[in-house]
Design a protein around this motif. Structure first.
Motif, PDB file in Angstrom:
ATOM      1  N   VAL A 168       0.818  -1.213   0.000  1.00  0.00           N
ATOM      2  CA  VAL A 168       0.000   0.000   0.000  1.00  0.00           C
ATOM      3  C   VAL A 168       0.853   1.264   0.000  1.00  0.00           C
ATOM      4  CG1 VAL A 168      -1.713   1.366   1.269  1.00  0.00           C
ATOM      5  CG2 VAL A 168      -1.946  -1.127   1.143  1.00  0.00           C
ATOM      6  N   VAL A 169       0.590   2.121  -0.969  1.00  0.00           N
ATOM      7  CA  VAL A 169       1.158   3.476  -0.953  1.00  0.00           C
ATOM      8  C   VAL A 169       0.009   4.402  -0.575  1.00  0.00           C
ATOM      9  CG1 VAL A 169       2.215   5.338  -2.291  1.00  0.00           C
ATOM     10  CG2 VAL A 169       2.813   2.939  -2.796  1.00  0.00           C
ATOM     11  N   ALA A 170       0.138   5.074   0.566  1.00  0.00           N
ATOM     12  CA  ALA A 170      -0.939   5.969   1.001  1.00  0.00           C
ATOM     13  C   ALA A 170      -0.613   7.398   0.589  1.00  0.00           C
ATOM     14  CB  ALA A 170      -1.110   5.887   2.506  1.00  0.00           C
ATOM     15  N   ILE A 171      -1.666   8.179   0.422  1.00  0.00           N
ATOM     16  CA  ILE A 171      -1.502   9.621   0.206  1.00  0.00           C
ATOM     17  C   ILE A 171      -2.264  10.300   1.329  1.00  0.00           C
ATOM     18  CG2 ILE A 171      -1.986  11.563  -1.345  1.00  0.00           C
ATOM     19  CD1 ILE A 171      -1.328   9.764  -3.628  1.00  0.00           C
ATOM     20  N   ALA A 172      -1.546  11.082   2.113  1.00  0.00           N
ATOM     21  CA  ALA A 172      -2.167  11.689   3.287  1.00  0.00           C
ATOM     22  C   ALA A 172      -1.635  13.106   3.456  1.00  0.00           C
ATOM     23  CB  ALA A 172      -1.850  10.859   4.527  1.00  0.00           C
ATOM     24  N   LYS A 173      -2.317  13.851   4.334  1.00  0.00           N
ATOM     25  CA  LYS A 173      -1.842  15.203   4.606  1.00  0.00           C
ATOM     26  C   LYS A 173      -0.666  15.159   5.572  1.00  0.00           C
ATOM     27  CE  LYS A 173      -6.327  17.463   4.369  1.00  0.00           C
ATOM     28  NZ  LYS A 173      -7.444  17.788   5.255  1.00  0.00           N
ATOM     29  N   GLU A 174       0.282  16.042   5.358  1.00  0.00           N
ATOM     30  CA  GLU A 174       1.404  16.188   6.280  1.00  0.00           C
ATOM     31  C   GLU A 174       0.852  16.324   7.692  1.00  0.00           C
ATOM     32  OE1 GLU A 174       3.900  19.678   5.523  1.00  0.00           O
ATOM     33  OE2 GLU A 174       4.126  18.793   3.501  1.00  0.00           O
ATOM     34  N   GLY A 175       1.493  15.661   8.630  1.00  0.00           N
ATOM     35  CA  GLY A 175       1.039  15.765  10.016  1.00  0.00           C
ATOM     36  C   GLY A 175       0.108  14.622  10.410  1.00  0.00           C
ATOM     37  N   ARG A 176      -0.490  13.965   9.426  1.00  0.00           N
ATOM     38  CA  ARG A 176      -1.370  12.827   9.732  1.00  0.00           C
ATOM     39  C   ARG A 176      -0.583  11.534   9.493  1.00  0.00           C
ATOM     40  NH1 ARG A 176      -7.254  13.693  10.568  1.00  0.00           N
ATOM     41  NH2 ARG A 176      -6.542  12.037  11.900  1.00  0.00           N
ATOM     42  N   THR A 177       0.216  11.191  10.486  1.00  0.00           N
ATOM     43  CA  THR A 177       1.203  10.126  10.293  1.00  0.00           C
ATOM     44  C   THR A 177       0.744   8.738  10.726  1.00  0.00           C
ATOM     45  OG1 THR A 177       2.149  10.708  12.416  1.00  0.00           O
ATOM     46  CG2 THR A 177       3.181  11.687  10.475  1.00  0.00           C
ATOM     47  N   GLU A 178      -0.433   8.653  11.354  1.00  0.00           N
ATOM     48  CA  GLU A 178      -0.905   7.363  11.854  1.00  0.00           C
ATOM     49  C   GLU A 178      -0.895   6.274  10.762  1.00  0.00           C
ATOM     50  OE1 GLU A 178      -4.764   7.924  13.645  1.00  0.00           O
ATOM     51  OE2 GLU A 178      -5.124   5.758  13.498  1.00  0.00           O
ATOM     52  N   ILE A 179      -1.164   6.686   9.563  1.00  0.00           N
ATOM     53  CA  ILE A 179      -1.271   5.746   8.455  1.00  0.00           C
ATOM     54  C   ILE A 179       0.063   5.058   8.147  1.00  0.00           C
ATOM     55  CG2 ILE A 179      -0.860   7.327   6.481  1.00  0.00           C
ATOM     56  CD1 ILE A 179      -3.757   5.891   5.576  1.00  0.00           C
ATOM     57  N   GLU A 180       1.162   5.667   8.600  1.00  0.00           N
ATOM     58  CA  GLU A 180       2.475   5.048   8.396  1.00  0.00           C
ATOM     59  C   GLU A 180       2.547   3.665   9.052  1.00  0.00           C
ATOM     60  OE1 GLU A 180       5.718   7.548   9.690  1.00  0.00           O
ATOM     61  OE2 GLU A 180       5.075   9.195   8.368  1.00  0.00           O
ATOM     62  N   GLN A 181       1.744   3.497  10.113  1.00  0.00           N
ATOM     63  CA  GLN A 181       1.769   2.203  10.805  1.00  0.00           C
ATOM     64  C   GLN A 181       1.146   1.071   9.999  1.00  0.00           C
ATOM     65  OE1 GLN A 181       0.018   3.185  14.584  1.00  0.00           O
ATOM     66  NE2 GLN A 181       1.568   4.776  14.834  1.00  0.00           N
ATOM     67  N   VAL A 182       0.310   1.416   9.038  1.00  0.00           N
ATOM     68  CA  VAL A 182      -0.339   0.359   8.257  1.00  0.00           C
ATOM     69  C   VAL A 182       0.098   0.324   6.790  1.00  0.00           C
ATOM     70  CG1 VAL A 182      -2.376  -0.009   9.700  1.00  0.00           C
ATOM     71  CG2 VAL A 182      -2.406   1.833   8.018  1.00  0.00           C
ATOM     72  N   ALA A 183       0.481   1.464   6.232  1.00  0.00           N
ATOM     73  CA  ALA A 183       0.858   1.505   4.808  1.00  0.00           C
ATOM     74  C   ALA A 183       2.349   1.208   4.648  1.00  0.00           C
ATOM     75  CB  ALA A 183       0.538   2.874   4.236  1.00  0.00           C
ATOM     76  N   ASP A 184       2.753   0.763   3.458  1.00  0.00           N
ATOM     77  CA  ASP A 184       4.168   0.511   3.205  1.00  0.00           C
ATOM     78  C   ASP A 184       4.921   1.810   2.941  1.00  0.00           C
ATOM     79  OD1 ASP A 184       4.321  -2.559   2.990  1.00  0.00           O
ATOM     80  OD2 ASP A 184       2.556  -2.009   1.823  1.00  0.00           O
ATOM     81  N   GLU A 185       4.253   2.699   2.233  1.00  0.00           N
ATOM     82  CA  GLU A 185       4.862   3.993   1.939  1.00  0.00           C
ATOM     83  C   GLU A 185       3.793   5.065   2.048  1.00  0.00           C
ATOM     84  OE1 GLU A 185       8.174   1.992  -0.698  1.00  0.00           O
ATOM     85  OE2 GLU A 185       6.034   1.733  -0.922  1.00  0.00           O
ATOM     86  N   VAL A 186       4.222   6.281   2.376  1.00  0.00           N
ATOM     87  CA  VAL A 186       3.265   7.383   2.421  1.00  0.00           C
ATOM     88  C   VAL A 186       3.827   8.562   1.624  1.00  0.00           C
ATOM     89  CG1 VAL A 186       1.872   8.920   3.855  1.00  0.00           C
ATOM     90  CG2 VAL A 186       2.553   6.687   4.763  1.00  0.00           C
ATOM     91  N   ILE A 187       2.988   9.123   0.770  1.00  0.00           N
ATOM     92  CA  ILE A 187       3.343  10.374   0.089  1.00  0.00           C
ATOM     93  C   ILE A 187       2.502  11.447   0.763  1.00  0.00           C
ATOM     94  CG2 ILE A 187       3.305  11.655  -2.094  1.00  0.00           C
ATOM     95  CD1 ILE A 187       3.296   8.893  -3.536  1.00  0.00           C
ATOM     96  N   TYR A 188       3.164  12.493   1.249  1.00  0.00           N
ATOM     97  CA  TYR A 188       2.425  13.543   1.946  1.00  0.00           C
ATOM     98  C   TYR A 188       2.125  14.720   1.037  1.00  0.00           C
ATOM     99  CZ  TYR A 188       3.080  11.085   6.319  1.00  0.00           C
ATOM    100  OH  TYR A 188       3.015  10.141   7.310  1.00  0.00           O
ATOM    101  N   ILE A 189       0.908  15.233   1.185  1.00  0.00           N
ATOM    102  CA  ILE A 189       0.551  16.478   0.501  1.00  0.00           C
ATOM    103  C   ILE A 189       0.508  17.573   1.566  1.00  0.00           C
ATOM    104  CG2 ILE A 189      -0.757  15.318  -1.336  1.00  0.00           C
ATOM    105  CD1 ILE A 189      -3.361  16.267   0.135  1.00  0.00           C
TER     106      ILE A 189
END
Ligand code: F6R
Length: 365
Positions: free
Chosen positions: A300-321
């Motif tokens: 999973v590559v997630a796209i989330a807002k900067e500062g909302r980091t909880e998703i890092e615990q479940v996704a493999d990678e996060v791209i922040y907007i």
């Protein structure tokens, strides 16, 4: 002409801050209100509409998916969004109290034009959102709300989409303030957020290397999914279309809550999933969806807002907007998806600006 960029698509991706800015400034008065100069729709007209129909094809239709949610929220009027080739063949509920919005970059898409004529015949008021000045759709409409993206050459639409989104916000805000369905503060706040977008998109380009690296890593996948909720669901469709049309990878978009009703059966080890989680009020729901997907072994590559980091615990990678109001996030969330599609197609050696089987404007049925 490509001004140093390897492809028109990459150049056009980078022209988005300018296109957004241009589309905005043409509609903003010095006192911070929206002007509809050249548009003859009156306050009375706006108050009389009992329905809005947004009709378009492809990427423009995806802008309509966002437009539906935005206009419904702001102007409190039911909005239907439809694909032009479906709308025109099913005797839709359209009459004098309908505002019909056609969205088209080229203004020459035959199905969109035919849908417009059908709506006009039924008495609807026609407002079109068009990029090419003087095009057929523009000429046949009662009013035109131009996008100022500049000429779009690459077959895959990028800057037309983001400028179409800007028009959706401006139309929603204008209708909402005219009808009194939104507060002055909200109106001002959304406008301020819109004005910040060019700078935020520019900032997102700073992540191009990270996204290109993801493309290098994942370009051999043979299927990719895009999931999101609310406004993110509309953006998922656009991300998926961008990838398939230029890289020929089988991609699929679905509202995240709908996954478990069937499509999750396709998730297996190493399936790649883009999970869009930019909507604050739906964030926890998206985190659970990502957990469900991860439980099937997918990447999973997630796209989330900067500062909302909880998703890092479940996704493999996060791209922040960059942080923003939920309403305007589609304009930012789509950028990494456009860039990803571009670099995947490049890795795969595809003809990016002129993908096989596709034409820039579809003037046949
Ligand atoms: C996708 C794409 C097409 C167009 C569609 C409508 O990247 O370019 O899906 O969006 O053919 O075209 P217009 O907006 O010119 O009516």
């Amino acid at each position: 002409e490509k001004e140093g960029y390897e492809h028109f698509m990459l150049k056009e991706i980078h022209e988005q801050p300018k296109g957004i800015q241009e589309t905005l400034v043409r509609r903003l008065n010095e006192d911070g209100t929206i002007n509809l100069d050249g548009i003859s729709m009156t306050k009375e007209d706006i108050e009389n509409f009992d329905k809005v129909y947004i009709v378009a094809c492809g990427t423009a239709y995806h802008a309509g998916l966002v437009g539906k949610l935005v206009i419904e929220k702001m102007a409190r009027v039911p909005v239907e969004v439809d694909i032009a080739s479906e709308f025109r063949y099913r005797d839709p509920f359209v009459d004098e109290k309908t505002l019909f919005i056609a969205i088209s970059q080229s203004g020459e898409t035959l199905d969109t034009l035919a849908a417009l004529r059908e709506a006009k015949r039924k008495g609807a008021r026609i407002l079109s959102v068009v990029n090419v000045v003087g095009s057929s759709v523009a000429r046949e409409s009662d009013d035109v709300f131009y996008t100022w993206a500049g000429p779009e050459i690459a077959v895959a639409s990028t800057k037309a989409y983001t400028t179409q989104l800007i028009c959706m916000y401006l139309i929603g805000l204008y209708m909402g303030s005219t009808k009194g369905t939104i507060e002055k503060d909200y109106y001002t706040q959304v406008l301020e957020e819109l004005k910040l977008l060019p700078e935020k998109v520019e900032k997102l380009f700073g992540e191009e290397d990270q996204i290109a690296a993801l493309a290098k890593k994942y370009h051999r996948k043979d299927q990719v999914f895009y999931v999101g909720r609310g406004l993110d669901s509309g953006v998922s469709y656009e991300g998926s279309l961008k990838l398939k049309e230029i890289s020929y990878i089988n991609s699929f978009a679905i509202a995240a809550g709908e996954l478990k009703h069937g499509t999750i059966a396709l998730m297996e080890e190493e399936t790649l999933v883009f999970a869009l989680a930019t909507q604050d009020f739906l964030y926890e729901k998206m985190v659970s969806n990502v957990e469900e997907i991860k439980a099937r072994g997918a990447r999973v590559v997630a796209i989330a807002k900067e500062g909302r980091t909880e998703i890092e615990q479940v996704a493999d990678e996060v791209i922040y907007i960059p942080p923003c109001m939920d309403e305007v996030s589609p304009v930012l969330a789509v950028i990494p998806l456009q860039i990803f599609a571009y670099y995947v197609a490049k890795e795969r050696g595809c003809n990016i600006d002129k993908p096989k089987n596709l034409a820039k404007s579809v003037t046949v049925e």
